[in-house]
Design an enzyme around this catalytic site. Structure first.
Site, PDB file in Angstrom:
ATOM      1  CD  GLU A   1      -5.318   1.521  -3.046  1.00  0.00           C
ATOM      2  OE1 GLU A   1      -6.512   1.515  -2.774  1.00  0.00           O
ATOM      3  OE2 GLU A   1      -4.419   1.700  -2.203  1.00  0.00           O
TER       4      GLU A   1
ATOM      5  CG  HIS B   1      -1.975   1.055   1.142  1.00  0.00           C
ATOM      6  ND1 HIS B   1      -1.716   2.367   1.451  1.00  0.00           N
ATOM      7  CD2 HIS B   1      -3.268   0.996   0.732  1.00  0.00           C
ATOM      8  CE1 HIS B   1      -2.819   3.079   1.230  1.00  0.00           C
ATOM      9  NE2 HIS B   1      -3.779   2.265   0.808  1.00  0.00           N
TER      10      HIS B   1
HETATM   11  P1  PGA Z   1      -9.431   6.106   0.226  1.00  0.00           P
HETATM   12  O1  PGA Z   1      -8.263   5.063   0.449  1.00  0.00           O
HETATM   13  O2  PGA Z   1     -10.643   5.308  -0.215  1.00  0.00           O
HETATM   14  O3  PGA Z   1      -9.621   6.767   1.527  1.00  0.00           O
HETATM   15  O4  PGA Z   1      -8.983   7.041  -0.860  1.00  0.00           O
HETATM   16  C1  PGA Z   1      -8.092   3.987  -0.418  1.00  0.00           C
HETATM   17  C2  PGA Z   1      -6.822   3.264  -0.050  1.00  0.00           C
HETATM   18  O5  PGA Z   1      -5.817   3.928   0.248  1.00  0.00           O
HETATM   19  O6  PGA Z   1      -6.813   2.016  -0.022  1.00  0.00           O
END
Ligand code: PGA
Length: 247
Positions: A161, A91
């Site tokens: 992401e 992540h």
């Molecule tokens: P968010 O986070 O939905 O708050 O943008 C997503 C993530 O970082 O997995």
């Protein structure tokens, strides 16, 4: 679709964690979508023990080491024993805390060795007009997948992401068109790494400001298989609205 609720460190109270897990259990009965909860480590065992039949659980990270004299580490084996089926790996918030592509690859191997399906997070810090962001994403995928065996490669889930979309609001998220391009690109990269036509069945998720307002548009026609949801997964009414919007 697969919806992973990444609670991050938003949930710090066992009562709230239990309420959210009970809600997810209820929601899962009324939806065809698969719900997975990624609670903070101290809550995972308590929640998974009771609810694992209806919803599944994910670690938010795993240690890059095996067990032993390593104070503070939570290993893949311990997460699996506590009831996790998945592990979020790489992540951007872990990468910002020091996880390099090499560390991410090691964590992937630990997760897979203990039966956790790795959710490999990739994503560029920013978009540029020359398409360098594509090479950035390719490198993150390849560095994590190349060290794995052909069989292991088949169980990798990729969560796209982009850093510029995380933790904002629906208006700042990737749009369905960006997402379709990126999902197709990631599938192409996976096709070079996975045996046969296996990449066609790879699970690709999107994360970054997924909210009730945009989840449906992002799901439609973008070629993705689900979502990694952060802030919109930790308020009961918002999470319920999110799952309802997807239906
Ligand atoms: P968010 O986070 O939905 O708050 O943008 C997503 C993530 O970082 O997995």
């Amino acid at each position: 679709m697969l919806v992973i609720a990444n609670w991050k460190a938003y949930v710090e109270d066992l009562g709230k964690a239990k309420k959210l897990a009970a809600l997810a259990k209820r929601l899962s009965r009324g939806t065809k979508h698969a719900l997975v909860l990624a609670p903070p480590a101290p809550f995972l065992g308590a929640l998974a023990g009771k609810n694992a039949s209806a919803v599944r659980f994910s670690a938010q990270d795993v240690s890059a080491t095996a067990g032993g004299a390593r104070t503070g580490e939570a290993t893949a084996q311990a997460y699996a024993a506590a009831g996790a089926s998945y592990a979020i790996i790489g992540h951007s918030e872990r990468r910002a805390a020091g996880d390099t592509n090499a560390v991410v690859a090691t964590k992937m191997a630990h997760a897979l060795a203990h039966g956790l399906a790795p959710i490999l997070c990739v994503g560029e810090p920013e978009r540029d007009s020359e398409g360098r962001y594509l090479a950035f994403v390719r490198e993150e995928v390849a560095a994590a997948v190349e060290p794995l065996s052909p069989k292991e490669r088949g169980s990798v889930i990729v969560a796209y992401e982009p850093l510029w979309a995380i933790g904002k609001t629906a208006a700042a998220a990737a749009d369905a068109e960006d997402l379709a391009e990126m999902a197709a690109y990631i599938r192409k990269v996976l096709a070079e790494l996975l045996p046969g036509k296996r990449a066609e069945r790879s699970v690709i998720l999107y994360g970054g400001s997924v909210e009730p307002a945009n989840i449906r548009a992002l799901a439609a026609g973008s070629g993705i298989d689900g979502f990694l949801v952060g802030h919109a997964s930790v308020e009961p009414a918002t999470f319920a609205a999110l799952v309802a919007a997807l239906a």
